[in-house]
Design an enzyme around this catalytic site. Sequence first.
Site, PDB file in Angstrom:
ATOM      1  N   GLY A  13       0.844  -1.198   0.000  1.00  0.00           N
ATOM      2  CA  GLY A  13       0.000   0.000   0.000  1.00  0.00           C
ATOM      3  C   GLY A  13       0.876   1.244   0.000  1.00  0.00           C
ATOM      4  O   GLY A  13       2.115   1.169  -0.161  1.00  0.00           O
ATOM      5  N   SER A  41      -5.628  -1.729   0.599  1.00  0.00           N
ATOM      6  CA  SER A  41      -6.693  -0.792   0.993  1.00  0.00           C
ATOM      7  C   SER A  41      -6.470   0.555   0.320  1.00  0.00           C
ATOM      8  O   SER A  41      -7.432   1.243  -0.059  1.00  0.00           O
ATOM      9  CB  SER A  41      -6.716  -0.611   2.507  1.00  0.00           C
ATOM     10  OG  SER A  41      -7.115  -1.800   3.120  1.00  0.00           O
ATOM     11  N   THR A  42      -5.207   0.944   0.171  1.00  0.00           N
ATOM     12  CA  THR A  42      -4.907   2.230  -0.482  1.00  0.00           C
ATOM     13  C   THR A  42      -5.644   2.336  -1.818  1.00  0.00           C
ATOM     14  O   THR A  42      -6.252   3.357  -2.139  1.00  0.00           O
ATOM     15  CB  THR A  42      -3.386   2.351  -0.749  1.00  0.00           C
ATOM     16  OG1 THR A  42      -2.696   2.250   0.481  1.00  0.00           O
ATOM     17  CG2 THR A  42      -3.039   3.657  -1.438  1.00  0.00           C
ATOM     18  N   GLY A  47     -11.743   9.087  -0.772  1.00  0.00           N
ATOM     19  CA  GLY A  47     -11.708  10.485  -0.318  1.00  0.00           C
ATOM     20  C   GLY A  47     -10.470  11.229  -0.753  1.00  0.00           C
ATOM     21  O   GLY A  47     -10.489  11.974  -1.740  1.00  0.00           O
ATOM     22  N   GLU A 114     -14.682  17.193   4.031  1.00  0.00           N
ATOM     23  CA  GLU A 114     -15.193  15.957   4.659  1.00  0.00           C
ATOM     24  C   GLU A 114     -15.545  16.254   6.115  1.00  0.00           C
ATOM     25  O   GLU A 114     -15.166  17.304   6.654  1.00  0.00           O
ATOM     26  CB  GLU A 114     -14.155  14.829   4.556  1.00  0.00           C
ATOM     27  CG  GLU A 114     -14.029  14.302   3.134  1.00  0.00           C
ATOM     28  CD  GLU A 114     -13.062  13.150   2.956  1.00  0.00           C
ATOM     29  OE1 GLU A 114     -12.446  12.721   3.951  1.00  0.00           O
ATOM     30  OE2 GLU A 114     -12.917  12.690   1.814  1.00  0.00           O
ATOM     31  N   ASP A 222      -2.935  -8.833   9.336  1.00  0.00           N
ATOM     32  CA  ASP A 222      -1.739  -9.680   9.394  1.00  0.00           C
ATOM     33  C   ASP A 222      -0.551  -8.969  10.068  1.00  0.00           C
ATOM     34  O   ASP A 222       0.191  -9.581  10.832  1.00  0.00           O
ATOM     35  CB  ASP A 222      -1.323 -10.116   7.979  1.00  0.00           C
ATOM     36  CG  ASP A 222      -2.496 -10.715   7.211  1.00  0.00           C
ATOM     37  OD1 ASP A 222      -3.332 -11.388   7.843  1.00  0.00           O
ATOM     38  OD2 ASP A 222      -2.577 -10.506   5.987  1.00  0.00           O
ATOM     39  N   HIS A 243     -17.274   3.394   9.112  1.00  0.00           N
ATOM     40  CA  HIS A 243     -17.606   4.458   8.150  1.00  0.00           C
ATOM     41  C   HIS A 243     -19.123   4.542   8.087  1.00  0.00           C
ATOM     42  O   HIS A 243     -19.793   3.523   7.952  1.00  0.00           O
ATOM     43  CB  HIS A 243     -17.023   4.141   6.775  1.00  0.00           C
ATOM     44  CG  HIS A 243     -17.018   5.330   5.868  1.00  0.00           C
ATOM     45  ND1 HIS A 243     -18.171   5.885   5.363  1.00  0.00           N
ATOM     46  CD2 HIS A 243     -15.997   6.081   5.391  1.00  0.00           C
ATOM     47  CE1 HIS A 243     -17.855   6.928   4.610  1.00  0.00           C
ATOM     48  NE2 HIS A 243     -16.545   7.068   4.602  1.00  0.00           N
ATOM     49  N   ARG A 289     -16.978  11.349  12.401  1.00  0.00           N
ATOM     50  CA  ARG A 289     -17.443  10.064  11.888  1.00  0.00           C
ATOM     51  C   ARG A 289     -18.059   9.156  12.957  1.00  0.00           C
ATOM     52  O   ARG A 289     -19.040   8.468  12.713  1.00  0.00           O
ATOM     53  CB  ARG A 289     -16.246   9.345  11.289  1.00  0.00           C
ATOM     54  CG  ARG A 289     -16.553   8.709  10.005  1.00  0.00           C
ATOM     55  CD  ARG A 289     -15.290   8.206   9.407  1.00  0.00           C
ATOM     56  NE  ARG A 289     -15.044   8.928   8.168  1.00  0.00           N
ATOM     57  CZ  ARG A 289     -14.085   8.613   7.325  1.00  0.00           C
ATOM     58  NH1 ARG A 289     -13.261   7.627   7.609  1.00  0.00           N
ATOM     59  NH2 ARG A 289     -13.927   9.284   6.215  1.00  0.00           N
ATOM     60  N   HIS A 350     -14.285   0.194   8.990  1.00  0.00           N
ATOM     61  CA  HIS A 350     -13.545   0.913   7.951  1.00  0.00           C
ATOM     62  C   HIS A 350     -12.061   1.069   8.263  1.00  0.00           C
ATOM     63  O   HIS A 350     -11.211   0.810   7.420  1.00  0.00           O
ATOM     64  CB  HIS A 350     -14.202   2.281   7.783  1.00  0.00           C
ATOM     65  CG  HIS A 350     -13.599   3.142   6.728  1.00  0.00           C
ATOM     66  ND1 HIS A 350     -13.563   2.772   5.408  1.00  0.00           N
ATOM     67  CD2 HIS A 350     -13.017   4.384   6.797  1.00  0.00           C
ATOM     68  CE1 HIS A 350     -12.982   3.742   4.695  1.00  0.00           C
ATOM     69  NE2 HIS A 350     -12.638   4.717   5.522  1.00  0.00           N
ATOM     70  N   ARG A 385     -10.149   8.720  14.153  1.00  0.00           N
ATOM     71  CA  ARG A 385      -9.364   9.345  13.085  1.00  0.00           C
ATOM     72  C   ARG A 385     -10.183  10.392  12.324  1.00  0.00           C
ATOM     73  O   ARG A 385     -11.334  10.145  11.942  1.00  0.00           O
ATOM     74  CB  ARG A 385      -8.922   8.265  12.095  1.00  0.00           C
ATOM     75  CG  ARG A 385      -8.174   8.782  10.888  1.00  0.00           C
ATOM     76  CD  ARG A 385      -7.834   7.638   9.966  1.00  0.00           C
ATOM     77  NE  ARG A 385      -9.032   7.056   9.411  1.00  0.00           N
ATOM     78  CZ  ARG A 385      -9.479   7.289   8.179  1.00  0.00           C
ATOM     79  NH1 ARG A 385      -8.810   8.099   7.383  1.00  0.00           N
ATOM     80  NH2 ARG A 385     -10.572   6.718   7.740  1.00  0.00           N
TER      81      ARG A 385
HETATM   82  C1  SIN Z   1     -14.013   8.348   2.333  1.00  0.00           C
HETATM   83  O1  SIN Z   1     -13.824   8.614   1.155  1.00  0.00           O
HETATM   84  O2  SIN Z   1     -15.060   8.587   2.918  1.00  0.00           O
HETATM   85  C2  SIN Z   1     -12.921   7.674   3.086  1.00  0.00           C
HETATM   86  C3  SIN Z   1     -11.918   8.648   3.492  1.00  0.00           C
HETATM   87  C4  SIN Z   1     -11.233   8.194   4.738  1.00  0.00           C
HETATM   88  O3  SIN Z   1     -11.595   7.167   5.308  1.00  0.00           O
HETATM   89  O4  SIN Z   1     -10.339   8.914   5.191  1.00  0.00           O
END
Ligand code: SIN
Length: 536
Positions: A13, A41-42, A47, A114, A222, A243, A289, A350, A385
């Site tokens: 990633g 995951s990357t 976002g 966001e 892992d 999320h 969030r 998430h 986060r």
């Molecule tokens: C998203 O696009 O909502 C995810 C962004 C993130 O989890 O930082």
Amino acid sequence: MEIKTDYLVIGTGIAGLSFALEAAKTGKVAIVTKKAKMDTSTNYAQGGIASVLSLDDSFDLHIEDTLKSGDGLCNRQIVEMVVKTGPEMIRELISMGVNFSHINNSDNLELGMEGGHSRRRIVHTKDKTGNEVERALIERVEENKNITIYEDYMAIDLIMISKLVRRGIVKSESNESCWGAYVLDVRKEEVVTFQARVTVLAAGGVGKIYLYTSNPDIASGDGIAMGYRAGVKVSNMEFMQFHPTCLFHPLAKNFLISEAVRGEGGILLNKKGERFMERYHPLKDLAFRDIVARSIDMELKKSGDECVYLDITHKPEDFIRERFPYIYENCLKYQIDITKEPIPVVPAAHYMCGGLVTDQNGMTNISNLYAIGEVACTGLHGANRLASNSLLEALVFARKAAIRSKHDLEKNRDIPFSKAPLWEKGVAIDSEEMVVVTHNWDEIRRLMWNYVGIVRTNRRLARARARIENIQSEIKEYYWNFTVTRDLLELRNIALIGELIITCAILRKESRGLHYNLDCPEKDDENWQRDTVIWI
Ligand code: SIN
């Protein structure tokens, strides 16, 4: 088989690739990844990357937003360091060929909004930021003669000096140190010994431990599991971020509806068509969030409905298609036209805010061993986060770890590799009972969703602990009796991750950030403004 290298990186990633590019300036780098190199995951991050780049923004504002989101548990020094390095990291990515979205083809980056951010500061590539970053980094890595990527190579366990001492292979050492890893070559079904002077865990998150997740299938914890088994301190595993908005559709697997949709004006509605976030928080749909996910959970429990809805139809059709092409196309596959109808959504696991404890350089408590990206708990995220802070964290810590680990390489360069024992196959025979793996996997994911989800209670956590202990002992027996496979290794890891999350959740006797326990619903700063830390 044995492979010797200066740096061993586990994971392809953003964190692993960025580390490799910097480290390759001083030595040979081997990167192992358990599936294909883009299976990270990357690659699915929609976002973007939070960074202070506009005139109406400031480092102080980004720092304050991060601290507020972290709910009293962020390490301020780390937050300051990461936020202030942000713009430089974005410039570096651009110089490596990442194409971010710009305003009307000008030189100005288009900055997204966001939840929890007080300014527009999300650098993005439409709604496929992670994929664009991954593409560019892979290209740079593949051009680099000092870096080799091994696909379908799954790391099993780290090679620890204490084990070599116990077996009389090396003389006693005062410090525990890591010298590489045993890695399963999945195609050949053979365990390869990778000996390395510096080892980096960058294997991503843990979302697959929950029944519903935005994460790809590889996210089975892992890196955290390997680190914990080797004696690395683990912290804050109770802070699993859910999320708020994943697509709710029987055929859609793990599909995220980016928070950027709310950032651009998307509104959450219940089945009756009522806006409900204003009843829960003054920031409404753009609240932090943890608050949005919990509010949705409460709405669903009250109404008995299966999902809520995210409505962006009041925005012009062209804007929606241009800004969110990936989400638009994907939803259309399920006959949902997001320009005309609200999107059915539910919260899903998430991002893991806890992980292997590291210092400001990504170093763990074990010599020569680093942890970066979602694997690590650096102090940036605290109890929750802030959206789009994680790719930034991965970039900053990858670079710091690469710069710091050059010293380890220098220090270790003249030490000959000891003869690490080859992996013992023992009495292993090919398993004809792989169905047990599937059953256990399924049971863990349901158990975590039902008992260790968005809202917890002491009783549910105690039940979860009892069940996971049973499953663990079954897996241990199975693990030592049968040939290791990728599925079995993942199962062993998710069972351990489950145990770590449950243990941390039981330890924390309060509610804070992402950890909400109905039996202790208040925040207790006097006793609990601190991390939960566990190790063996
Ligand atoms: C998203 O696009 O909502 C995810 C962004 C993130 O989890 O930082």
